[in-house]
Write an enzyme that holds these catalytic residues in place. Structure first.
Site, PDB file in Angstrom:
ATOM      1  N   PRO A  10       0.800  -1.221   0.000  1.00 14.18           N
ATOM      2  CA  PRO A  10       0.000   0.000   0.000  1.00 14.18           C
ATOM      3  C   PRO A  10       0.835   1.275   0.000  1.00 14.18           C
ATOM      4  O   PRO A  10       1.865   1.357   0.661  1.00 14.18           O
ATOM      5  CB  PRO A  10      -0.842  -0.111   1.281  1.00 14.18           C
ATOM      6  CG  PRO A  10      -0.154  -1.111   2.133  1.00 14.18           C
ATOM      7  CD  PRO A  10       0.566  -2.027   1.207  1.00 14.18           C
ATOM      8  N   ASN A  11       0.341   2.218  -0.761  1.00 20.00           N
ATOM      9  CA  ASN A  11       0.862   3.578  -0.878  1.00 20.00           C
ATOM     10  C   ASN A  11       2.157   3.687  -1.669  1.00 20.00           C
ATOM     11  O   ASN A  11       2.602   4.797  -1.961  1.00 20.00           O
ATOM     12  CB  ASN A  11       1.031   4.233   0.503  1.00 20.00           C
ATOM     13  CG  ASN A  11      -0.280   4.336   1.234  1.00 20.00           C
ATOM     14  OD1 ASN A  11      -1.277   4.766   0.667  1.00 20.00           O
ATOM     15  ND2 ASN A  11      -0.299   3.902   2.480  1.00 20.00           N
ATOM     16  N   TYR A  23      10.811   9.259   1.487  1.00 25.98           N
ATOM     17  CA  TYR A  23      10.904   8.213   0.470  1.00 25.98           C
ATOM     18  C   TYR A  23      11.610   8.634  -0.809  1.00 25.98           C
ATOM     19  O   TYR A  23      11.792   7.809  -1.708  1.00 25.98           O
ATOM     20  CB  TYR A  23       9.492   7.699   0.132  1.00 25.98           C
ATOM     21  CG  TYR A  23       8.778   7.152   1.342  1.00 25.98           C
ATOM     22  CD1 TYR A  23       9.168   5.939   1.905  1.00 25.98           C
ATOM     23  CD2 TYR A  23       7.740   7.849   1.946  1.00 25.98           C
ATOM     24  CE1 TYR A  23       8.531   5.439   3.034  1.00 25.98           C
ATOM     25  CE2 TYR A  23       7.096   7.354   3.066  1.00 25.98           C
ATOM     26  CZ  TYR A  23       7.503   6.154   3.609  1.00 25.98           C
ATOM     27  OH  TYR A  23       6.879   5.665   4.730  1.00 25.98           O
ATOM     28  N   ASN A  74       8.165  -5.244  -0.281  1.00 22.60           N
ATOM     29  CA  ASN A  74       7.999  -4.052   0.542  1.00 22.60           C
ATOM     30  C   ASN A  74       6.500  -3.983   0.795  1.00 22.60           C
ATOM     31  O   ASN A  74       5.744  -3.506  -0.046  1.00 22.60           O
ATOM     32  CB  ASN A  74       8.503  -2.795  -0.172  1.00 22.60           C
ATOM     33  CG  ASN A  74       8.364  -1.552   0.683  1.00 22.60           C
ATOM     34  OD1 ASN A  74       7.637  -1.547   1.678  1.00 22.60           O
ATOM     35  ND2 ASN A  74       9.043  -0.498   0.287  1.00 22.60           N
ATOM     36  N   HIS A  80       3.777  -4.358   9.462  1.00 27.89           N
ATOM     37  CA  HIS A  80       3.629  -4.252  10.903  1.00 27.89           C
ATOM     38  C   HIS A  80       2.309  -4.816  11.417  1.00 27.89           C
ATOM     39  O   HIS A  80       2.070  -4.820  12.620  1.00 27.89           O
ATOM     40  CB  HIS A  80       3.744  -2.779  11.317  1.00 27.89           C
ATOM     41  CG  HIS A  80       4.787  -2.046  10.550  1.00 27.89           C
ATOM     42  ND1 HIS A  80       6.138  -2.313  10.681  1.00 27.89           N
ATOM     43  CD2 HIS A  80       4.692  -1.082   9.605  1.00 27.89           C
ATOM     44  CE1 HIS A  80       6.819  -1.529   9.864  1.00 27.89           C
ATOM     45  NE2 HIS A  80       5.961  -0.776   9.196  1.00 27.89           N
ATOM     46  N   ASP A  87       2.400 -15.573   7.018  1.00 30.02           N
ATOM     47  CA  ASP A  87       2.042 -16.972   6.793  1.00 30.02           C
ATOM     48  C   ASP A  87       2.171 -17.353   5.321  1.00 30.02           C
ATOM     49  O   ASP A  87       2.622 -18.458   4.997  1.00 30.02           O
ATOM     50  CB  ASP A  87       0.614 -17.240   7.264  1.00 30.02           C
ATOM     51  CG  ASP A  87       0.478 -17.302   8.779  1.00 30.02           C
ATOM     52  OD1 ASP A  87       1.514 -17.375   9.477  1.00 30.02           O
ATOM     53  OD2 ASP A  87      -0.671 -17.273   9.258  1.00 30.02           O
ATOM     54  N   MET A 101      12.243   1.415   2.166  1.00 31.47           N
ATOM     55  CA  MET A 101      13.059   2.539   1.707  1.00 31.47           C
ATOM     56  C   MET A 101      13.577   3.372   2.876  1.00 31.47           C
ATOM     57  O   MET A 101      14.703   3.848   2.850  1.00 31.47           O
ATOM     58  CB  MET A 101      12.271   3.385   0.722  1.00 31.47           C
ATOM     59  CG  MET A 101      11.960   2.600  -0.557  1.00 31.47           C
ATOM     60  SD  MET A 101      11.010   3.514  -1.747  1.00 31.47           S
ATOM     61  CE  MET A 101      12.258   4.632  -2.363  1.00 31.47           C
ATOM     62  N   ARG A 107      12.173   5.083  13.084  1.00 34.00           N
ATOM     63  CA  ARG A 107      10.908   5.817  12.990  1.00 34.00           C
ATOM     64  C   ARG A 107      10.012   5.505  14.188  1.00 34.00           C
ATOM     65  O   ARG A 107      10.489   5.060  15.219  1.00 34.00           O
ATOM     66  CB  ARG A 107      10.246   5.477  11.652  1.00 34.00           C
ATOM     67  CG  ARG A 107      11.124   5.941  10.463  1.00 34.00           C
ATOM     68  CD  ARG A 107      10.477   5.740   9.135  1.00 34.00           C
ATOM     69  NE  ARG A 107       9.262   6.545   9.025  1.00 34.00           N
ATOM     70  CZ  ARG A 107       8.357   6.379   8.077  1.00 34.00           C
ATOM     71  NH1 ARG A 107       8.520   5.437   7.159  1.00 34.00           N
ATOM     72  NH2 ARG A 107       7.273   7.140   8.035  1.00 34.00           N
ATOM     73  N   ARG A 111       6.509   0.920  13.942  1.00 29.56           N
ATOM     74  CA  ARG A 111       7.180   0.443  12.722  1.00 29.56           C
ATOM     75  C   ARG A 111       8.357  -0.483  13.028  1.00 29.56           C
ATOM     76  O   ARG A 111       8.929  -1.086  12.124  1.00 29.56           O
ATOM     77  CB  ARG A 111       7.668   1.619  11.884  1.00 29.56           C
ATOM     78  CG  ARG A 111       6.557   2.486  11.336  1.00 29.56           C
ATOM     79  CD  ARG A 111       7.112   3.549  10.393  1.00 29.56           C
ATOM     80  NE  ARG A 111       6.150   4.586  10.134  1.00 29.56           N
ATOM     81  CZ  ARG A 111       5.197   4.532   9.200  1.00 29.56           C
ATOM     82  NH1 ARG A 111       5.077   3.463   8.438  1.00 29.56           N
ATOM     83  NH2 ARG A 111       4.359   5.538   9.042  1.00 29.56           N
TER      84      ARG A 111
END
Length: 147
Positions: A10-11, A23, A74, A80, A87, A101, A107, A111
């Site tokens: 995501p993102n 990033y 990634n 998290h 699994d 990245m 952080r 995270r």
């Protein structure tokens, strides 16, 4: 030729515009192109996929079994939170490198926990998009050690 799937969560489709101070300014297309080029130099065919949906990531991991020789993932925030992704990586038995990245350990504390790390052969974080290329190098070494 060895096959490696580079899977982004995501993102990551917003790379280049999302928090460039964290990033960088490279787009996902630029990262994927660099992976394909570096893979080719290593004798590895790279396939790239990005999804914001956990189920699509799970399906991609399942589909990699018996097809892909390695996986670079990634998983973004799913790193998290997703026991399901952990699994899945365990179940397909494909050497997997987790990439981030940013340095997730420098952080926010939430995270610092990675479910994927338990299933991966290694984790690379904090080197920007170069982490993907380092992951390809690591998998190439894994392949060489097994042959």
């Amino acid at each position: 030729m060895k096959q490696v799937l580079v899977l982004n969560g995501p993102n990551l489709n917003l790379l280049g515009t999302r928090q460039p101070e964290v990033y960088g300014h490279e787009t996902l297309t630029m990262v994927e192109d660099a992976c394909r080029a570096h893979g080719q130099s290593l004798g590895i065919e790279v396939t790239c996929l990005q999804s914001n949906h956990e189920g699509a990531l799970l399906d991609a991991i399942h589909a990699a079994k018996g097809v892909q020789d390695g996986l670079i993932i990634n998983a973004g925030a799913y790193t998290h939170t997703s026991i399901a992704l952990m699994d899945a990586v365990f179940s397909v038995e494909i050497p997997t490198v987790e990439v981030h990245m940013s340095n997730i350990h420098a952080r926010e504390s939430f995270r610092h926990v990675s479910y994927l790390a338990k299933a991966a052969v290694g984790q690379i974080c904090g080197f920007g998009s170069k982490g993907y290329l380092l992951a390809l190098d690591a998998l190439a070494d894994q392949f060489q050690q097994k042959s």
